[in-house]
Design an enzyme around this catalytic site. Structure first.
Site, PDB file in Angstrom:
ATOM      1  N   ASN A  62      -6.862  -1.771 -13.820  1.00 34.30           N
ATOM      2  CA  ASN A  62      -6.827  -2.768 -14.852  1.00 34.30           C
ATOM      3  C   ASN A  62      -7.721  -2.499 -16.084  1.00 34.30           C
ATOM      4  OD1 ASN A  62      -9.669  -2.689 -13.907  1.00 34.30           O
ATOM      5  ND2 ASN A  62      -9.650  -4.806 -12.551  1.00 34.30           N
ATOM      6  N   ARG A 104     -20.221  -5.892 -17.348  1.00 36.75           N
ATOM      7  CA  ARG A 104     -20.984  -6.285 -16.030  1.00 36.75           C
ATOM      8  C   ARG A 104     -22.169  -7.181 -16.603  1.00 36.75           C
ATOM      9  NH1 ARG A 104     -17.130  -5.663 -13.791  1.00 36.75           N
ATOM     10  NH2 ARG A 104     -16.885  -4.556 -11.794  1.00 36.75           N
ATOM     11  N   GLN A 114     -22.133 -13.497  -9.265  1.00 32.26           N
ATOM     12  CA  GLN A 114     -20.707 -14.525  -9.174  1.00 32.26           C
ATOM     13  C   GLN A 114     -20.534 -14.808  -7.833  1.00 32.26           C
ATOM     14  OE1 GLN A 114     -18.834 -11.680 -12.994  1.00 32.26           O
ATOM     15  NE2 GLN A 114     -17.952 -11.599 -11.187  1.00 32.26           N
ATOM     16  N   HIS A 116     -14.793 -14.333 -14.487  1.00 34.53           N
ATOM     17  CA  HIS A 116     -14.131 -13.018 -14.477  1.00 34.53           C
ATOM     18  C   HIS A 116     -12.849 -12.541 -14.279  1.00 34.53           C
ATOM     19  CE1 HIS A 116     -15.849  -8.817 -13.007  1.00 34.53           C
ATOM     20  NE2 HIS A 116     -14.660  -8.884 -13.578  1.00 34.53           N
TER      21      HIS A 116
HETATM   22  P1  NAD Z   1     -14.561   4.599 -16.839  1.00 34.28           P
HETATM   23  O1  NAD Z   1     -15.264   5.364 -15.921  1.00 34.28           O
HETATM   24  O2  NAD Z   1     -13.352   5.415 -17.436  1.00 34.28           O
HETATM   25  O3  NAD Z   1     -15.677   4.655 -18.202  1.00 34.28           O
HETATM   26  C1  NAD Z   1     -17.017   4.431 -18.044  1.00 34.28           C
HETATM   27  C2  NAD Z   1     -17.798   5.190 -19.488  1.00 34.28           C
HETATM   28  O4  NAD Z   1     -18.876   4.676 -19.217  1.00 34.28           O
HETATM   29  C3  NAD Z   1     -17.677   6.715 -19.208  1.00 34.28           C
HETATM   30  O5  NAD Z   1     -17.124   7.378 -20.470  1.00 34.28           O
HETATM   31  C4  NAD Z   1     -18.950   6.973 -19.081  1.00 34.28           C
HETATM   32  O6  NAD Z   1     -19.414   8.418 -19.650  1.00 34.28           O
HETATM   33  C5  NAD Z   1     -20.085   5.938 -19.838  1.00 34.28           C
HETATM   34  N1  NAD Z   1     -21.277   5.737 -19.375  1.00 34.28           N
HETATM   35  C6  NAD Z   1     -21.808   5.545 -18.010  1.00 34.28           C
HETATM   36  N2  NAD Z   1     -23.016   5.453 -18.082  1.00 34.28           N
HETATM   37  C7  NAD Z   1     -23.449   5.316 -19.490  1.00 34.28           C
HETATM   38  C8  NAD Z   1     -24.660   5.305 -20.063  1.00 34.28           C
HETATM   39  N3  NAD Z   1     -25.633   5.247 -19.332  1.00 34.28           N
HETATM   40  N4  NAD Z   1     -24.807   5.556 -21.436  1.00 34.28           N
HETATM   41  C9  NAD Z   1     -23.462   5.777 -22.103  1.00 34.28           C
HETATM   42  N5  NAD Z   1     -22.519   5.748 -21.430  1.00 34.28           N
HETATM   43  C10 NAD Z   1     -22.195   5.493 -20.320  1.00 34.28           C
HETATM   44  O7  NAD Z   1     -14.382   3.335 -16.596  1.00 34.28           O
HETATM   45  P2  NAD Z   1     -13.510   1.989 -17.335  1.00 34.28           P
HETATM   46  O8  NAD Z   1     -12.300   1.817 -16.570  1.00 34.28           O
HETATM   47  O9  NAD Z   1     -13.486   2.257 -18.540  1.00 34.28           O
HETATM   48  O10 NAD Z   1     -14.562   0.846 -16.795  1.00 34.28           O
HETATM   49  C11 NAD Z   1     -16.068   0.591 -17.213  1.00 34.28           C
HETATM   50  C12 NAD Z   1     -16.396  -0.512 -16.561  1.00 34.28           C
HETATM   51  O11 NAD Z   1     -15.938  -1.750 -16.986  1.00 34.28           O
HETATM   52  C13 NAD Z   1     -16.454  -0.610 -15.234  1.00 34.28           C
HETATM   53  O12 NAD Z   1     -17.524   0.431 -14.230  1.00 34.28           O
HETATM   54  C14 NAD Z   1     -16.753  -1.918 -14.791  1.00 34.28           C
HETATM   55  O13 NAD Z   1     -18.022  -2.275 -14.612  1.00 34.28           O
HETATM   56  C15 NAD Z   1     -16.043  -2.739 -16.093  1.00 34.28           C
HETATM   57  N6  NAD Z   1     -14.617  -3.284 -15.703  1.00 34.28           N
HETATM   58  C16 NAD Z   1     -14.689  -4.825 -15.929  1.00 34.28           C
HETATM   59  C17 NAD Z   1     -13.301  -5.336 -15.482  1.00 34.28           C
HETATM   60  C18 NAD Z   1     -13.285  -6.843 -15.578  1.00 34.28           C
HETATM   61  O14 NAD Z   1     -12.606  -7.235 -15.079  1.00 34.28           O
HETATM   62  N7  NAD Z   1     -14.009  -7.501 -16.496  1.00 34.28           N
HETATM   63  C19 NAD Z   1     -12.514  -4.423 -15.026  1.00 34.28           C
HETATM   64  C20 NAD Z   1     -12.441  -3.197 -15.100  1.00 34.28           C
HETATM   65  C21 NAD Z   1     -13.780  -2.706 -15.177  1.00 34.28           C
END
Ligand code: NAD
Length: 398
Positions: A146, A284, A313, A332
């Site tokens: 997603n 989050r 949540q 959400h």
């Molecule tokens: P991803 O793993 O592709 O990307 C995460 C990025 O965060 C990576 O590039 C990583 O290097 C970076 N990162 C992690 N810790 C960090 C820090 N301390 N400082 C800087 N950068 C940091 O994941 P994604 O698919 O892009 O998803 C990211 C997040 O979005 C998920 O973990 C989730 O919490 C959230 N998400 C929300 C929904 C929603 O419905 N609202 C859906 C999917 C994901």
């Protein structure tokens, strides 16, 4: 084997008899070439509600035909909840970030058979990862399922906040036509500086989608992107969050929640932002400090805040983000469109097929494996827990 699946409630008036679209567009691969989930079978029609209790992620036939037990419930919070009664002999727990069953250390301790926690979506912060590592409970999620759904939601929220859509829509709904009221906070996004905290799958897609609006793009991440991508998007990389937020008009947050990012946007960090900036947080809720956001909207330090993630949540009915000024919050939902549900239901089935047939689960799906961060977990998370305070979810009243 017993699978406990915690899903959100059905629609108030029961499951839909029909849906607006007869078919979903067909998508073969994600932008980086990763293939979509590919289970051996599927017992649902893409486009149906799958993420609620009656949808059962389309898993019942598959699991029961193979002699396994599936228990599905939405009763997940507070002492004596159904999920807590069922977890004690469960082998696998499936939960969704939209309506998380917080898998705390105590809950893991009550479940001696538990081998795997599956996130039907992306973001496994509702699992105490330190405890999972200690107890050798594997944690997996449906990476990419997603990410692009969320990026679409981010674009929608940036535009609706900056142009002040919610206020204008409200004026129409209440029978009004005062255009001066409707535009007194409305701007074009063109020419603004837009930055993302993290440029993983969601962050990079959000940047790509914003590029045609002729904005200046920025990012901060613990991993730097390839030079070719920076060039393609004319991207400015920042070594620190602070360096980026002091020049950005719009900041979108796209990192996972883990100990390094919890409470990152607190009073102090928001104080360093450009006055009148907008924050879009679909990552989050706990990455942003609840009171600091509400205070900044009240004083005008922030011009707007939107997102779809809260902590905990469901958000308690009196959560201040429900009533603060100039917000564009949704529950959400960004990652659980009907389109996304079909992908993560397929992904969960693929993971269960691998688990049951003792085949390797895709590396990209792994967060914790054999007592250590692995796969995407090693890339994007740090060890620890972000579940403290989750018991407050029991305060939500339907
Ligand atoms: P991803 O793993 O592709 O990307 C995460 C990025 O965060 C990576 O590039 C990583 O290097 C970076 N990162 C992690 N810790 C960090 C820090 N301390 N400082 C800087 N950068 C940091 O994941 P994604 O698919 O892009 O998803 C990211 C997040 O979005 C998920 O973990 C989730 O919490 C959230 N998400 C929300 C929904 C929603 O419905 N609202 C859906 C999917 C994901």
């Amino acid at each position: 084997m017993k699978v406990l699946c915690v899903l959100y409630d059905d629609p108030k008036n029961g499951m839909p008899k029909s849906y607006p679209l007869a078919n979903l567009p067909k998508i073969e691969v994600y932008p980086d070439g990763m293939t979509l989930p590919s289970p051996k079978g599927r017992d649902f029609s893409p486009g149906e509600l799958l993420g609620c209790v009656s949808g059962e992620l389309g898993l019942r036939k598959f699991l029961e035909d193979a002699g396994h037990t599936l228990v599905v419930t939405s009763d997940k919070d507070g002492t004596g909840c159904q999920a807590d009664k069922e977890i004690v002999d469960a082998d696998v727990v499936i939960s969704q970030p939209f309506f998380p069953y917080y898998l705390t250390k105590e809950r893991m301790q009550s479940a001696p058979n538990l081998k795997m926690a599956i996130t039907a979506g992306i973001g496994s912060d509702h699992v105490d990862l330190a405890a999972a590592i200690e107890r050798k409970i594997d944690v997996v999620e449906v990476t990419y399922c997603n990410s692009r759904s969320v990026a679409e939601h981010i674009v929608m929220m940036i535009l609706s906040l900056v142009r002040d859509y919610h206020n204008q829509h409200q004026i129409v709904n209440s029978g009004g036509w005062n255009i001066a009221d409707a535009v007194s906070r409305s701007y074009d996004v063109e020419g603004m500086h837009v930055g993302t905290v993290a440029a993983g799958r969601i962050g990079i897609d959000a940047l790509r989608k914003m590029k045609p609006f002729d904005v200046h793009l920025h990012y901060f991440d613990r991993h730097r992107l390839p030079a070719a991508v920076e060039e393609e998007l004319n991207l400015t990389f920042h070594e620190t969050v602070e360096s980026m937020i002091k020049i950005c008009d719009v900041v979108t947050i796209n990192c996972p929640l883990h100990p390094e990012t919890e409470d990152l946007f607190n009073h102090e960090m928001i104080g360093k932002m450009k006055t009148g900036a907008y924050i879009i947080n679909t990552a989050r809720g706990k990455i942003c400090n609840r009171e600091a956001i509400a205070d900044a909207l009240k004083t005008g330090k922030l011009a707007g805040y939107a997102g779809d993630v809260w902590f905990p949540q469901p958000a308690p009915n009196d959560h201040v983000w429900r009533t603060m000024p100039n917000h564009g919050m949704t529950p959400h939902t960004s990652g659980t469109s009907l389109s996304a549900q079909a992908r993560y239901a397929d992904g969960v089935r693929e993971i269960l097929e691998c688990f049951l047939e003792d085949r390797a689960i895709r590396d990209e799906y792994l967060i914790v494996k054999d007592g250590a961060l692995a796969g995407m977990g090693a890339h994007s998370y740090s060890e620890g827990s972000a579940t403290s305070g989750s018991e407050e979810a029991a305060n939500y009243k339907k």
